[in-house]
Design a protein around this motif. Structure first.
Motif, PDB file in Angstrom:
ATOM      1  N   HIS A  56     -16.707  -6.416 -10.152  1.00  0.00           N
ATOM      2  CA  HIS A  56     -16.114  -7.543  -9.430  1.00  0.00           C
ATOM      3  C   HIS A  56     -17.234  -8.487  -9.010  1.00  0.00           C
ATOM      4  N   HIS A  58     -18.430  -9.768  -6.089  1.00  0.00           N
ATOM      5  CA  HIS A  58     -19.194  -9.772  -4.843  1.00  0.00           C
ATOM      6  C   HIS A  58     -20.693  -9.686  -5.131  1.00  0.00           C
ATOM      7  N   SER A 120      -8.072  -1.325  -5.785  1.00  0.00           N
ATOM      8  CA  SER A 120      -7.702  -2.237  -4.709  1.00  0.00           C
ATOM      9  C   SER A 120      -8.924  -2.590  -3.870  1.00  0.00           C
ATOM     10  N   HIS A 121      -9.296  -3.868  -3.884  1.00  0.00           N
ATOM     11  CA  HIS A 121     -10.427  -4.355  -3.094  1.00  0.00           C
ATOM     12  C   HIS A 121     -10.222  -5.851  -2.904  1.00  0.00           C
ATOM     13  N   ASP A 122     -10.903  -6.431  -1.915  1.00  0.00           N
ATOM     14  CA  ASP A 122     -10.692  -7.856  -1.618  1.00  0.00           C
ATOM     15  C   ASP A 122     -11.556  -8.734  -2.524  1.00  0.00           C
ATOM     16  N   ASP A 143     -15.813   0.610  -4.025  1.00  0.00           N
ATOM     17  CA  ASP A 143     -15.178  -0.626  -3.542  1.00  0.00           C
ATOM     18  C   ASP A 143     -13.667  -0.575  -3.735  1.00  0.00           C
ATOM     19  N   GLY A 145      -9.962   0.253  -1.440  1.00  0.00           N
ATOM     20  CA  GLY A 145      -9.384   0.462  -0.115  1.00  0.00           C
ATOM     21  C   GLY A 145      -8.534   1.709  -0.022  1.00  0.00           C
ATOM     22  N   ARG A 184     -10.978  -5.406   7.961  1.00  0.00           N
ATOM     23  CA  ARG A 184     -11.088  -5.563   6.508  1.00  0.00           C
ATOM     24  C   ARG A 184     -11.556  -4.261   5.856  1.00  0.00           C
ATOM     25  N   ASP A 188      -6.362  -1.753   3.192  1.00  0.00           N
ATOM     26  CA  ASP A 188      -6.063  -1.305   1.827  1.00  0.00           C
ATOM     27  C   ASP A 188      -6.871  -2.026   0.762  1.00  0.00           C
ATOM     28  N   THR A 189      -7.576  -3.097   1.128  1.00  0.00           N
ATOM     29  CA  THR A 189      -8.453  -3.765   0.172  1.00  0.00           C
ATOM     30  C   THR A 189      -9.911  -3.705   0.634  1.00  0.00           C
ATOM     31  N   GLY A 190     -10.212  -2.680   1.440  1.00  0.00           N
ATOM     32  CA  GLY A 190     -11.559  -2.527   1.977  1.00  0.00           C
ATOM     33  C   GLY A 190     -12.338  -1.442   1.266  1.00  0.00           C
TER      34      GLY A 190
END
Length: 265
Positions: A56, A58, A120-122, A143, A145, A184, A188-190
């Motif tokens: 991803h 980040h 699932s991650h932000d 990474d 959640g 965060r 669930d997206t952490g």
């Protein structure tokens, strides 16, 4: 197949994998210079890299991506959404090196098979990777959640799993992070807590001597010894013996893990 977790944590993430004929990275979250230095520590020439796969966008997963791609002309693979959301600090990557590997797709790279799957991650469209060389199976899953049945099924059977154990819940709650950041991380997206990491592993592991590398530990809200102890206790509560049925290993933010085969004990 051999691998080394070059770095893991909030300051940068990168894992090196090699087969008989291919050398790749999953993520390049350190500076280009730091990744070169970590590779040198395990006696790998960065100019021999065949590809970089990205989970991803980040910055702690892509910081050195552009530098390495341009310097060594390394092909890059990620899904379309991640390409669109790369931070500008990565810089221009030549179009000839840009490749799309959509979520759920697999790529045969010589004798290495690399498959992505959704987590699932932000981030725009985060993925984890399942990597196969012959009968050797390696999964890299950080990474995320929460863990669903699809992830459990995909990872189960891997000989080595690089698995997130990000934080201790009480350390996080009592720490100095602003509440919105705590919320965060806990969401669930952490990121997975030590407890959640251990519970998920009880459903994943078959007790066949798997190697679990506890990864992406928070500098501020976790301790390597605490993560190990928490996961160990949860696994042993189910009757699994750590050191026999499963092996727990640390990862580091300041040095690579030893280069070793995925089936080594």
């Amino acid at each position: 197949m051999k691998f080394s977790v070059l770095a893991s944590g909030s300051t940068g993430n990168s894992t090196y994998i090699e087969s008989d004929s291919v050398r790749v990275l999953v993520d390049a979250g350190l500076s280009g210079k730091q990744i070169e230095q970590r590779l040198e520590q395990i006696n790998v020439d960065p100019s021999t890299l065949s590809a970089i796969f990205v989970t991803h966008e980040h910055i702690d997963h892509v910081r050195g991506l552009g530098v390495l791609a341009r310097r060594y002309q390394i092909p890059i693979y990620m899904n379309e959404s991640t390409w669109r959301h790369l931070p500008s600090s990565v810089g221009d990557i030549p179009e000839s090196l840009q490749n799309v590997l959509e979520t759920g797709a697999a790529l045969e790279l010589s004798d290495l098979r690399v498959e992505s799957f959704a987590i699932s991650h932000d981030a725009a469209e985060p993925v984890a990777f399942h990597i196969q060389h012959g009968e050797d199976l390696l999964s890299i899953v950080t990474d995320l959640g929460y863990v669903n049945q699809r992830i459990i099924d995909r990872v189960s059977g891997s000989h080595t799993i690089v698995w997130e154990s990000n934080h201790d819940v009480e350390m996080l709650r009592m720490g100095t992070y602003p509440w919105n950041v705590k919320r965060r991380i806990l969401g669930d997206t952490g990121h997975l807590s030590n407890e959640d990491a251990g519970v998920a592993l009880t459903e994943i592991l078959k007790g066949m001597g798997e190697n679990i590398y506890l990864a992406h530990l928070s500098r501020d809200n976790n301790l390597s010894e605490l993560a190990h102890l928490t996961v160990k206790n949860i696994l042993e509560e189910t009757g699994m013996q750590v050191g026999r049925d499963v092996h727990l290993w640390p990862t580091y933010d300041d040095r690579p893990t030893p280069l070793r085969a995925v089936k080594d004990k």
